[in-house]
Design a protein around this motif. Sequence first.
Motif, PDB file in Angstrom:
ATOM      1  N   ILE A 114      -7.366  -1.016   0.829  1.00 25.31           N
ATOM      2  CA  ILE A 114      -8.386  -0.241   0.116  1.00 25.31           C
ATOM      3  C   ILE A 114      -9.371   0.458   1.049  1.00 25.31           C
ATOM      4  CG2 ILE A 114      -8.260  -1.751  -1.893  1.00 25.31           C
ATOM      5  CD1 ILE A 114     -10.882  -3.054  -0.870  1.00 25.31           C
TER       6      ILE A 114
ATOM      7  N   SER B 213       1.726   3.619  -3.462  1.00 25.68           N
ATOM      8  CA  SER B 213       1.288   5.011  -3.407  1.00 25.68           C
ATOM      9  C   SER B 213       2.464   5.968  -3.534  1.00 25.68           C
ATOM     10  CB  SER B 213       0.540   5.277  -2.098  1.00 25.68           C
ATOM     11  OG  SER B 213      -0.667   4.553  -2.038  1.00 25.68           O
TER      12      SER B 213
ATOM     13  N   ASP C  61      -7.973   6.357   1.478  1.00 27.27           N
ATOM     14  CA  ASP C  61      -8.670   5.094   1.700  1.00 27.27           C
ATOM     15  C   ASP C  61      -7.787   4.050   2.367  1.00 27.27           C
ATOM     16  OD1 ASP C  61     -11.453   5.236   0.451  1.00 27.27           O
ATOM     17  OD2 ASP C  61     -10.218   6.072  -1.135  1.00 27.27           O
ATOM     18  N   SER C  62      -6.509   4.053   2.075  1.00 30.40           N
ATOM     19  CA  SER C  62      -5.600   3.062   2.651  1.00 30.40           C
ATOM     20  C   SER C  62      -5.454   3.266   4.153  1.00 30.40           C
ATOM     21  CB  SER C  62      -4.222   3.162   1.996  1.00 30.40           C
ATOM     22  OG  SER C  62      -3.258   2.438   2.741  1.00 30.40           O
TER      23      SER C  62
ATOM     24  N   SER D  29       0.818  -1.206   0.000  1.00 32.29           N
ATOM     25  CA  SER D  29       0.000   0.000   0.000  1.00 32.29           C
ATOM     26  C   SER D  29       0.856   1.262   0.000  1.00 32.29           C
ATOM     27  CB  SER D  29      -0.931  -0.006   1.217  1.00 32.29           C
ATOM     28  OG  SER D  29      -1.725   1.155   1.252  1.00 32.29           O
TER      29      SER D  29
ATOM     30  N   GLN E 279     -10.123   2.184   5.222  1.00 37.51           N
ATOM     31  CA  GLN E 279      -9.416   2.915   6.281  1.00 37.51           C
ATOM     32  C   GLN E 279      -9.811   2.443   7.679  1.00 37.51           C
ATOM     33  OE1 GLN E 279     -11.852   3.980   4.449  1.00 37.51           O
ATOM     34  NE2 GLN E 279     -13.275   5.245   5.575  1.00 37.51           N
TER      35      GLN E 279
ATOM     36  N   ASN F  90      -3.968   1.933 -10.628  1.00 36.69           N
ATOM     37  CA  ASN F  90      -4.652   3.054  -9.988  1.00 36.69           C
ATOM     38  C   ASN F  90      -6.104   3.145 -10.435  1.00 36.69           C
ATOM     39  OD1 ASN F  90      -4.784   5.755  -8.583  1.00 36.69           O
ATOM     40  ND2 ASN F  90      -5.049   6.459 -10.688  1.00 36.69           N
TER      41      ASN F  90
ATOM     42  N   ARG G 158      -7.039   5.216  -5.911  1.00 33.63           N
ATOM     43  CA  ARG G 158      -6.457   5.188  -4.563  1.00 33.63           C
ATOM     44  C   ARG G 158      -4.952   5.469  -4.565  1.00 33.63           C
ATOM     45  NH1 ARG G 158     -11.024   2.049  -4.012  1.00 33.63           N
ATOM     46  NH2 ARG G 158     -12.003   2.005  -1.938  1.00 33.63           N
TER      47      ARG G 158
END
Length: 391
Positions: free
Chosen positions: A362, A245, A312-313, A241, A364, A259, A265
Motif C-alpha cells: 500500500i 493490480s 502506491d504499491s 500486489s 511506495q 479496490n 490502489r
Amino acid sequence: MVMKSTNSRVTATGLYLSAFSLFFCYAFFATSMYNDALPPRFELVVLAVVVPLLLTKIVAFDRYSMGQWLIMLTGLVLVAWTARTAGRYVLIGVYLLVIGARQVSFEKIAKTALLVGLATFILIFISAYVDLIPNLRYLRAGTYRNSFGIQYPTDFAAHVLYLLLTYAAVKKGRFQWFDWLINLFAAWFVWHYCDARLDTVLIAILLVLLAVYWLIQKGIKPALWVSWLSVGAMAIGAALSLGLSYFYSPKIKWLEELNHLLSARLRLGRTAFDRYDLHWFGQVIETTGWGGTLGFKQFTGKLVTKEYFFIDSAYLSVLLSFGLLVALALLVGYTWFAWREVRRRDYLLPLLIAVTAISCIIDQHLLDISYNIFVLALLADTESFRLPESG
C-alpha cells in the motif's frame, strides 16, 4: 595486529555511519514541506559528498576477492544505468549504502537512524506546529487528515510506522509495558489525526509479530513457524500486489470491493500497467499525486493540471521505475536474507521485514531509506540479533 584491525573497523564504521546519517537526514527532509526550499536536484549535491565517503570505506577497509569486486562493479554499472534511465540518481546512493554496510553492525545503523530520524521528525512536526512550514490538511468524507509538515498524511503515518519498526530493532524486540503503550498511542494518533487506517492496521500487525517474537524467546516452538513463514513475506507481498493490480477489473465484484477498501490502489495499478511496459532497466514514470504544495493545490481545486495518477504499491513502482533487474535482485536478496537469518536464530529481523513487505503493498517506500532502513541489513552484521542456542 588485533589493535590495528579494531581501529580500522571503528574507522570504517564511522565513515559509513557519517555517510548514512547525511543521506538519511537529507532523504527525510525531502519528504517534508522543507523540500520546497531545497534547490532543484539537490540530491546530486548530497551524493557528491556521500558517494566518496562510501567508496572510501568500501575500497580502503573492505576485503573482497577479485570475483567479488567484479560482481560489485558490474552491479554499480547496471545500477548507474538504471538510475539514469529512471531519472532517479538516489538509487546509486542506496546501492552503495547496501554494499558499504558489510561488516557494519546493523544495530548501530538502527540506533543512528532512530536518533537522526526522531530528531528530524520532531523538528518537522514543531516547524509545522509554529507555521514555519505548512501543515497540509486534506478533507476526506468529513474528516480532516493532517500531514504535520510531511508532504502527505499517509507519508506522515508511514514515517511513524517505520520509526516504530526501527525502535523495535534497537530494542531487539524486548518490549516493556511502556514500549507497548508508545506503539498503541502512535496507532491511535495516526488513526485520529491522519485518518491513516491502513498504517494503523500495520502498527497493529507489528505488535502482533512482536508478541510472536516474545513467545519465541520463551521457547514456544509453534511460534517459530511464523518466523519461517516470514521468509516468504516479500515474495507473497509482491505476488499479491502485482497480481491483483494486473487482473483488476471493475466488473469483478470482489476485486472492486477490495479496490475500494484499498482507496483505489488496484485501479491505479491497472492503469500503470496499461500506460507503461516492463523494461530491464526501468523508465521515467510520470505521476501526479496530491502530496506537497502543488498536489495540495490540485486537491483543493486551486490548480487544475493532469488527472490524479500515483503508484502506491512499492512493488509496482520499483518494477516499472527501476526495471526487472532491480526488482528481481531485491526480491531474491530479501528472501535469501530472511532465510539465512532464521537459520542463524535471528527471528526478529525477518518478522520486522515481514511488516515492511505488507506495507509495500500500500506504500511506495521499499527503496526509500528515509523510511525503510532494513534494506541495509542485507549485507550488514546482524550477529547481535541472534538468540543463544539455549534461548
